[in-house]
Scaffold this motif. Structure first.
Motif, PDB file in Angstrom:
ATOM      1  N   PRO A 182      34.195  47.469  55.183  1.00 63.21           N
ATOM      2  CA  PRO A 182      34.597  46.607  54.194  1.00 63.21           C
ATOM      3  C   PRO A 182      34.608  46.905  52.807  1.00 63.21           C
ATOM      4  O   PRO A 182      33.812  47.780  52.293  1.00 63.21           O
ATOM      5  CB  PRO A 182      33.086  45.618  54.498  1.00 63.21           C
ATOM      6  CG  PRO A 182      32.749  46.007  55.936  1.00 63.21           C
ATOM      7  CD  PRO A 182      33.014  47.313  56.000  1.00 63.21           C
ATOM      8  N   VAL A 183      35.515  46.110  52.033  1.00 59.68           N
ATOM      9  CA  VAL A 183      35.788  46.627  50.747  1.00 59.68           C
ATOM     10  C   VAL A 183      35.668  45.306  49.960  1.00 59.68           C
ATOM     11  O   VAL A 183      36.403  44.476  50.256  1.00 59.68           O
ATOM     12  CB  VAL A 183      36.988  47.225  50.528  1.00 59.68           C
ATOM     13  CG1 VAL A 183      37.579  47.204  49.012  1.00 59.68           C
ATOM     14  CG2 VAL A 183      37.484  48.425  51.362  1.00 59.68           C
ATOM     15  N   LEU A 184      34.740  45.510  48.759  1.00 60.23           N
ATOM     16  CA  LEU A 184      34.635  44.599  47.819  1.00 60.23           C
ATOM     17  C   LEU A 184      35.131  45.193  46.432  1.00 60.23           C
ATOM     18  O   LEU A 184      34.973  46.169  45.999  1.00 60.23           O
ATOM     19  CB  LEU A 184      33.088  44.334  47.446  1.00 60.23           C
ATOM     20  CG  LEU A 184      32.864  43.389  46.213  1.00 60.23           C
ATOM     21  CD1 LEU A 184      33.539  42.078  46.071  1.00 60.23           C
ATOM     22  CD2 LEU A 184      31.571  43.489  46.006  1.00 60.23           C
ATOM     23  N   PHE A 185      36.278  44.489  46.201  1.00 56.45           N
ATOM     24  CA  PHE A 185      37.145  44.768  44.811  1.00 56.45           C
ATOM     25  C   PHE A 185      36.238  44.251  43.556  1.00 56.45           C
ATOM     26  O   PHE A 185      36.042  43.089  43.680  1.00 56.45           O
ATOM     27  CB  PHE A 185      38.546  44.297  44.713  1.00 56.45           C
ATOM     28  CG  PHE A 185      39.668  45.087  45.601  1.00 56.45           C
ATOM     29  CD1 PHE A 185      39.968  46.344  45.060  1.00 56.45           C
ATOM     30  CD2 PHE A 185      40.178  44.659  46.514  1.00 56.45           C
ATOM     31  CE1 PHE A 185      40.759  46.938  45.593  1.00 56.45           C
ATOM     32  CE2 PHE A 185      41.230  45.272  47.033  1.00 56.45           C
ATOM     33  CZ  PHE A 185      41.388  46.610  46.799  1.00 56.45           C
ATOM     34  N   LEU A 186      35.942  45.064  42.474  1.00 58.07           N
ATOM     35  CA  LEU A 186      35.134  44.840  41.337  1.00 58.07           C
ATOM     36  C   LEU A 186      36.191  45.162  40.221  1.00 58.07           C
ATOM     37  O   LEU A 186      36.439  46.371  40.025  1.00 58.07           O
ATOM     38  CB  LEU A 186      34.080  45.540  41.368  1.00 58.07           C
ATOM     39  CG  LEU A 186      33.197  44.937  40.185  1.00 58.07           C
ATOM     40  CD1 LEU A 186      32.693  43.705  40.521  1.00 58.07           C
ATOM     41  CD2 LEU A 186      31.970  46.027  40.308  1.00 58.07           C
ATOM     42  N   THR A 187      36.609  44.141  39.585  1.00 52.11           N
ATOM     43  CA  THR A 187      37.942  44.184  38.604  1.00 52.11           C
ATOM     44  C   THR A 187      37.767  43.377  37.564  1.00 52.11           C
ATOM     45  O   THR A 187      37.200  42.270  37.678  1.00 52.11           O
ATOM     46  CB  THR A 187      39.085  44.430  39.460  1.00 52.11           C
ATOM     47  OG1 THR A 187      40.166  44.806  38.513  1.00 52.11           O
ATOM     48  CG2 THR A 187      39.334  43.174  40.256  1.00 52.11           C
ATOM     49  N   THR A 188      38.216  43.584  36.288  1.00 50.73           N
ATOM     50  CA  THR A 188      38.725  42.869  35.711  1.00 50.73           C
ATOM     51  C   THR A 188      40.019  41.880  35.716  1.00 50.73           C
ATOM     52  O   THR A 188      40.427  41.038  34.900  1.00 50.73           O
ATOM     53  CB  THR A 188      39.029  43.611  33.962  1.00 50.73           C
ATOM     54  OG1 THR A 188      39.880  44.408  33.993  1.00 50.73           O
ATOM     55  CG2 THR A 188      37.756  44.117  33.764  1.00 50.73           C
ATOM     56  N   MET A 189      40.863  42.296  36.529  1.00 50.03           N
ATOM     57  CA  MET A 189      41.946  41.881  36.933  1.00 50.03           C
ATOM     58  C   MET A 189      41.813  40.313  37.636  1.00 50.03           C
ATOM     59  O   MET A 189      41.612  40.530  38.792  1.00 50.03           O
ATOM     60  CB  MET A 189      43.047  42.678  37.755  1.00 50.03           C
ATOM     61  CG  MET A 189      43.322  43.906  37.105  1.00 50.03           C
ATOM     62  SD  MET A 189      44.317  45.178  38.019  1.00 50.03           S
ATOM     63  CE  MET A 189      45.734  44.198  38.206  1.00 50.03           C
ATOM     64  N   SER A 190      42.007  39.216  36.801  1.00 53.86           N
ATOM     65  CA  SER A 190      41.355  37.951  37.468  1.00 53.86           C
ATOM     66  C   SER A 190      42.485  36.757  37.943  1.00 53.86           C
ATOM     67  O   SER A 190      41.951  35.872  38.206  1.00 53.86           O
ATOM     68  CB  SER A 190      40.479  37.488  36.349  1.00 53.86           C
ATOM     69  OG  SER A 190      41.207  36.941  35.248  1.00 53.86           O
ATOM     70  N   GLY A 191      43.760  37.243  37.853  1.00 50.52           N
ATOM     71  CA  GLY A 191      44.708  36.143  38.246  1.00 50.52           C
ATOM     72  C   GLY A 191      44.899  36.021  39.744  1.00 50.52           C
ATOM     73  O   GLY A 191      44.186  36.894  40.447  1.00 50.52           O
ATOM     74  N   ILE A 192      45.168  34.892  40.040  1.00 52.96           N
ATOM     75  CA  ILE A 192      45.528  34.432  41.560  1.00 52.96           C
ATOM     76  C   ILE A 192      46.353  35.477  42.123  1.00 52.96           C
ATOM     77  O   ILE A 192      46.028  35.927  43.294  1.00 52.96           O
ATOM     78  CB  ILE A 192      46.111  33.108  41.607  1.00 52.96           C
ATOM     79  CG1 ILE A 192      45.009  32.030  41.072  1.00 52.96           C
ATOM     80  CG2 ILE A 192      46.417  32.910  43.133  1.00 52.96           C
ATOM     81  CD1 ILE A 192      43.834  31.919  41.745  1.00 52.96           C
ATOM     82  N   ASP A 193      47.305  36.069  41.387  1.00 49.78           N
ATOM     83  CA  ASP A 193      48.323  37.150  42.052  1.00 49.78           C
ATOM     84  C   ASP A 193      47.446  38.499  42.498  1.00 49.78           C
ATOM     85  O   ASP A 193      47.737  39.105  43.526  1.00 49.78           O
ATOM     86  CB  ASP A 193      49.401  37.278  41.269  1.00 49.78           C
ATOM     87  CG  ASP A 193      50.429  36.182  41.339  1.00 49.78           C
ATOM     88  OD1 ASP A 193      50.369  35.421  42.359  1.00 49.78           O
ATOM     89  OD2 ASP A 193      51.360  36.141  40.250  1.00 49.78           O
ATOM     90  N   ASP A 194      46.335  38.762  41.317  1.00 47.93           N
ATOM     91  CA  ASP A 194      45.883  39.810  41.434  1.00 47.93           C
ATOM     92  C   ASP A 194      44.904  39.861  42.935  1.00 47.93           C
ATOM     93  O   ASP A 194      44.694  40.663  43.285  1.00 47.93           O
ATOM     94  CB  ASP A 194      44.954  39.965  40.189  1.00 47.93           C
ATOM     95  CG  ASP A 194      45.910  40.565  39.101  1.00 47.93           C
ATOM     96  OD1 ASP A 194      46.871  41.133  39.119  1.00 47.93           O
ATOM     97  OD2 ASP A 194      45.364  39.982  37.980  1.00 47.93           O
ATOM     98  N   ARG A 195      44.083  38.861  42.820  1.00 53.52           N
ATOM     99  CA  ARG A 195      43.265  38.298  43.980  1.00 53.52           C
ATOM    100  C   ARG A 195      44.063  38.553  45.288  1.00 53.52           C
ATOM    101  O   ARG A 195      43.551  39.144  46.279  1.00 53.52           O
ATOM    102  CB  ARG A 195      42.783  37.162  43.929  1.00 53.52           C
ATOM    103  CG  ARG A 195      41.518  36.857  42.819  1.00 53.52           C
ATOM    104  CD  ARG A 195      41.304  35.706  42.655  1.00 53.52           C
ATOM    105  NE  ARG A 195      40.213  35.288  41.473  1.00 53.52           N
ATOM    106  CZ  ARG A 195      39.076  35.512  41.596  1.00 53.52           C
ATOM    107  NH1 ARG A 195      38.466  35.501  42.676  1.00 53.52           N
ATOM    108  NH2 ARG A 195      38.139  35.143  40.682  1.00 53.52           N
ATOM    109  N   VAL A 196      45.430  37.917  45.336  1.00 54.02           N
ATOM    110  CA  VAL A 196      46.199  37.964  46.531  1.00 54.02           C
ATOM    111  C   VAL A 196      46.422  39.297  47.211  1.00 54.02           C
ATOM    112  O   VAL A 196      46.149  39.748  48.133  1.00 54.02           O
ATOM    113  CB  VAL A 196      47.428  37.114  46.438  1.00 54.02           C
ATOM    114  CG1 VAL A 196      48.310  37.166  47.368  1.00 54.02           C
ATOM    115  CG2 VAL A 196      46.832  35.511  46.290  1.00 54.02           C
TER     116      VAL A 196
END
Length: 225
Positions: free
Chosen positions: A74-88
């Motif tokens: 399992p991977v948890l992304f932890l990032t400053t990239m907060s846009g909906i497209d970034d999450r998708v």
């Protein structure tokens, strides 16, 4: 748990490692994507915490390559990239969860533990008991002290989520994502209003409260000590 942190910011990586180790976990760290990919390929970890923007190989590519080689950690992304497209993009690349910086460590820890439970398959449990509260997920029945409590569908989902994370602090963001499927903040009090109604039904008239507000962080369902 054995946890791998792939994060090039040394302060963030040290903060994460310190908190996770204090909670009893074994942590490895990598400061670039290529080394992180190698570690994740050759060693066994329960959860990976991966930054999106990494030197050598970006986080999306790291996870895509892991999935291509059938590494299903399992991977948890932890990032400053907060846009909906970034999450998708992160979820489509093979990520299992997505948390935006700045973050609250209690939320990160809760998400890491949830990913590990999902990996072990414990989320398939259908009957739960916390003190005198009982929930049958299949029959959609809730009882406290033997008395059946009628809940609306969303209230039931909210209570089920709290029970599956019993003893842990869950944040408003976690509830929005998991109960309402909102991967953005709709700027409404939907969580607060539903929790208020749920607490009235679950706790009012009983000797001990089970649902607690953790000021500045979120909510926690726990048995009285």
């Amino acid at each position: 748990m054995r946890i791998l942190i792939i994060e090039d910011d040394t302060e963030t990586a040290a903060y994460l490692a310190g908190g996770l180790e204090e909670d009893g976990h074994v942590v490895r760290r990598s400061a670039n994507g290529r080394d992180g990919l190698s570690l994740a390929m050759i060693e066994d970890f329960e959860v990976l915490v991966v930054d999106r923007m990494l030197p050598g190989l970006d986080g999306l590519s790291v996870v895509e390559m892991l999935r291509a080689h059938r590494v299903e950690t399992p991977v948890l992304f932890l990032t400053t990239m907060s846009g909906i497209d970034d999450r998708v993009a992160g979820l489509n690349a093979g990520g299992d969860d997505y948390l935006v910086k700045p973050f609250d460590f209690a939320e990160l820890l809760a998400r890491v533990k949830a990913l590990n439970r999902r990996r072990r398959g414990t989320s398939g449990e259908t009957h739960f008991k916390v003190a005198d509260l009982e929930i049958d997920v299949l029959k959609r029945v809730v009882k406290r002290a033997g008395r059946e409590i009628a809940l609306q569908p969303r209230e039931f989902r909210l209570l089920e989520y709290l029970v599956r994370h019993v003893g842990e602090v869950v944040t408003r963001t976690m509830l929005l994502e998991s109960v309402w499927n909102y991967h953005f903040d709709p700027r409404t009090n939907v969580v607060e209003s539903h929790l208020s109604r749920l607490r009235t039904k679950i706790d009012k008239g009983f000797a001990h409260e089970l649902i607690h507000t953790v000021r500045g962080t979120g909510y926690c369902l726990r048995a009285p000590e």
